[in-house]
Enzyme design. Structure first.
Site, short mmCIF file in Angstrom:
data_model
loop_
_atom_site.label_atom_id
_atom_site.label_comp_id
_atom_site.label_asym_id
_atom_site.label_seq_id
_atom_site.Cartn_x
_atom_site.Cartn_y
_atom_site.Cartn_z
N ASP A 1 3.56 -3.75 -8.01
CA ASP A 1 2.95 -2.62 -7.30
C ASP A 1 3.52 -1.29 -7.77
O ASP A 1 3.00 -0.24 -7.40
CB ASP A 1 3.15 -2.77 -5.79
CG ASP A 1 4.60 -2.97 -5.40
OD1 ASP A 1 5.15 -4.03 -5.75
OD2 ASP A 1 5.19 -2.08 -4.75
N ASN A 2 4.56 -1.32 -8.61
CA ASN A 2 5.11 -0.10 -9.20
C ASN A 2 4.73 0.07 -10.66
O ASN A 2 5.34 0.86 -11.38
CB ASN A 2 6.65 -0.10 -9.09
CG ASN A 2 7.12 0.01 -7.66
OD1 ASN A 2 6.40 0.48 -6.78
ND2 ASN A 2 8.34 -0.44 -7.40
N ASP B 1 8.59 4.94 8.80
CA ASP B 1 8.08 6.19 9.37
C ASP B 1 7.29 7.04 8.38
O ASP B 1 6.75 8.09 8.75
CB ASP B 1 9.23 7.01 9.97
CG ASP B 1 10.31 7.35 8.95
OD1 ASP B 1 10.06 7.23 7.74
OD2 ASP B 1 11.42 7.73 9.38
N GLY B 2 7.21 6.62 7.13
CA GLY B 2 6.44 7.37 6.16
C GLY B 2 7.07 8.67 5.71
O GLY B 2 6.48 9.42 4.93
N ARG C 1 3.08 15.11 -5.76
CA ARG C 1 3.08 14.62 -7.14
C ARG C 1 1.64 14.48 -7.63
O ARG C 1 0.71 14.33 -6.83
CB ARG C 1 3.84 13.30 -7.25
CG ARG C 1 3.32 12.16 -6.39
CD ARG C 1 4.21 10.94 -6.51
NE ARG C 1 3.66 9.79 -5.81
CZ ARG C 1 4.23 8.60 -5.79
NH1 ARG C 1 5.37 8.41 -6.43
NH2 ARG C 1 3.68 7.59 -5.13
N GLY D 1 0.82 -1.20 0.00
CA GLY D 1 0.00 0.00 0.00
C GLY D 1 0.85 1.25 0.00
O GLY D 1 2.08 1.20 -0.07
N LYS E 1 4.13 12.86 -0.84
CA LYS E 1 5.04 11.74 -0.60
C LYS E 1 6.04 12.18 0.45
O LYS E 1 6.79 13.13 0.24
CB LYS E 1 5.76 11.33 -1.89
CG LYS E 1 6.53 10.03 -1.75
CD LYS E 1 7.04 9.56 -3.11
CE LYS E 1 7.78 8.23 -2.97
NZ LYS E 1 8.26 7.73 -4.29
N ARG F 1 4.36 5.76 1.99
CA ARG F 1 4.82 7.14 2.19
C ARG F 1 3.95 8.14 1.46
O ARG F 1 4.23 9.34 1.49
CB ARG F 1 6.27 7.28 1.69
CG ARG F 1 7.32 6.78 2.65
CD ARG F 1 8.71 7.07 2.12
NE ARG F 1 8.97 6.35 0.90
CZ ARG F 1 9.71 6.80 -0.11
NH1 ARG F 1 10.24 8.00 -0.05
NH2 ARG F 1 9.93 6.07 -1.18
#
Length: 513
Positions: free
Chosen positions: A268-269, A133-134, A191, A98, A121, A101
């Site tokens: 996932d990319n 930690d995102g 973005r 998921g 992001k 970030r």
């Protein structure tokens, strides 16, 4: 900026159980979770893309917008959320993943009705951060901001970057996973894209056997982003899959055209819209090498090497086909479509190479010509971009060694010069088969071959300057990347200096952010 126009259509379409709890965890049967950005006490804007802001409908920047750009003190109308997806990472099923970030602000519609999602992001942890930690550091944020804009101006489908800011805090990262973590300056970017939907969103719903939600997701995607599809029932999903395959192949060919290596082509990319997404350990080719990967995590197998990107994209599409099988249910159709993918990819790829060489059409013997060229490029260690720039200067009176010695990363001894001469003579003979004029042939090359590419060593220098409070190189690189088919700054149109050959961040990178 006019942020009051931002809406949350994804939430409206997929109502259900979600939580504002940012703790990392599994969220079964859920496509998204609402989550609040962490907020920052002392953010500082580095650069704002005003052209893009006006294009997507947000308008001009004013000082109060720094709060929105850094996800701090947001207005009440914005409900922020992160999406869940799954994926195959380096060929292995990774289960639920998921937006670890990334946090979505929502969607903005411009005056012509075009819609773009807006996403931070580096604004803090989400349920999908997997114990991280995102946050994001400056170096990865600069790389994504500049490269996504560079790809756009090269004419390649991509997400784009609206802003880049310091967060005012430090973030600890182990840049090469060597057991030596250090503090780095934190940053956050915004973005944008028509959509951030990925193969992995469909994989998650299929793996969880949430077939009704899978149908809803496919219908939502087709209705909003594949509007030319007018069929109903299973045929609609077949046409959808066929178009995703085409867009993906077209994107891979564009990557090959300019020498872009993504570095981490996990499912996932992969964008369902055929966009370049998730700029991590990427690189533009310096010396031509089909086996080059910029990602240390991809060693020693080199799964995502430059020359394998077409093959891997097809493998990824097989995984998408598996995910869509419950709503397509036609194994032969899926197999035939994927088997035809290679034919379409290679035909499109070779047509692209024709344009790079200035050929007006593909001839039956061009496959052998391209194979010989690839072998020559690797043996002579020629710079991919600069080789074609020099090729435009070739004429009957050229001294081959003088013309190409400046684009080789190796030494051109006599035996190699003879091989170069043999190839260039065959090239000149091939040009005579054109049915267009020499000037038209040159125009094909000039439109296809960039003069400027955003090399990793340039990004490294830019990041170092920004770390030291300077933005002169950032401004120059921005000007250059906005005009990639012109030589705006000749000092950028040179091969990578040898001083950077073994510098981390210039030749090899990790997935560390």
């Amino acid at each position: 900026m006019n942020i009051d126009k931002i809406t949350q259509p994804f939430i409206d379409v997929f109502p259900g159980d979600f939580s504002e709890n940012p703790m990392q965890r599994n969220t079964p049967k859920v496509l998204f979770s609402t989550v609040n950005p962490v907020g920052f006490n002392n953010p500082e804007l580095i650069v704002f893309n005003e052209k893009l802001s006006e294009e997507i409908g947000l308008g001009k920047f004013n000082e109060v917008d720094i709060n929105f750009l850094t996800a701090t003190n947001l207005p009440e109308n914005i409900k922020t959320y992160a999406t869940a997806y799954a994926g195959h990472q380096f060929g292995n099923w990774a289960g639920q993943l998921g937006d670890g970030r990334a946090i979505l602000a929502g969607e903005i519609t411009n005056e012509t009705g075009e819609k773009n999602e807006i996403q931070w992001k580096g604004a803090g942890a989400t349920p999908y951060s997997r114990h991280a930690d995102g946050r994001a550091v400056l170096r990865s944020s600069v790389r994504e901001y500049l490269m996504s804009e560079a790809m756009h101006h090269l004419g390649i489908p991509t997400t784009r970057a609206l802003s880049l800011s310091f967060t005012g805090e430090n973030v600890v990262r182990d840049i090469m996973y060597s057991g030596n973590p250090q503090e780095e300056k934190g940053a956050v970017i915004i973005r944008t894209a028509e959509s951030f939907l990925r193969f992995g969103h469909f994989e998650l719903m299929s793996a969880q056997k949430e077939i009704n939600t899978l149908i809803d997701l496919a219908d939502f995607t087709i209705e909003n982003y594949f509007k030319d599809i007018k069929s109903e029932g299973e045929q609609k999903y077949k046409e959808f899959f066929t178009e995703v395959c085409k867009r993906t192949a077209d994107l891979m060919v564009e990557w090959f055209r300019v020498g872009f290596v993504h570095g981490v082509m996990n499912t996932d990319n992969m964008s369902i819209l055929g966009l370049t997404i998730d700029y991590g350990p990427y690189s533009m080719l310096d010396e031509y090498d089909l086996n080059f990967t910029p990602n240390t995590t991809d060693l020693p197998g080199r799964r995502y090497a430059f020359g394998k990107q077409g093959q891997i994209s097809q493998w990824n599409l097989w995984q998408l086909a598996n995910a869509l099988f419950p709503i397509i249910k036609d194994e032969k159709f899926l197999e035939d479509t994927l088997n035809n993918y290679g034919n379409y990819f290679w035909e499109t790829h070779d047509q692209m190479l024709c344009r790079k060489f200035g050929f007006d059409d593909l001839k039956k013997d061009d496959d052998e010509f391209f194979t010989n060229w690839q072998a020559l490029m690797q043996e002579l260690q020629f710079d991919y971009t600069l080789f074609f720039n020099q090729l435009e200067k070739l004429d009957e009176n050229s001294d081959f060694k003088t013309l190409f010695s400046t684009v080789s990363y190796g030494f051109l001894e006599d035996s190699k010069v003879k091989k170069l001469e043999h190839f260039l003579l065959s090239y000149q003979l091939r040009l005579k088969e054109n049915t267009v004029s020499k000037e038209e042939s040159l125009n094909l090359m000039r439109e296809t071959n960039p003069k400027f590419i955003l090399r990793n060593y340039l990004l490294y220098e830019c990041i170092e300057e920004i770390n030291n409070g300077k933005t002169e190189m950032l401004e120059k690189l921005t000007q250059a990347l906005e005009n990639p088919y012109k030589e705006v700054f000749p000092e950028f149109s040179v091969k990578r200096p040898s001083d950077y050959d073994d510098v981390s961040g210039c030749s090899m990178l990790s997935c560390s952010s």
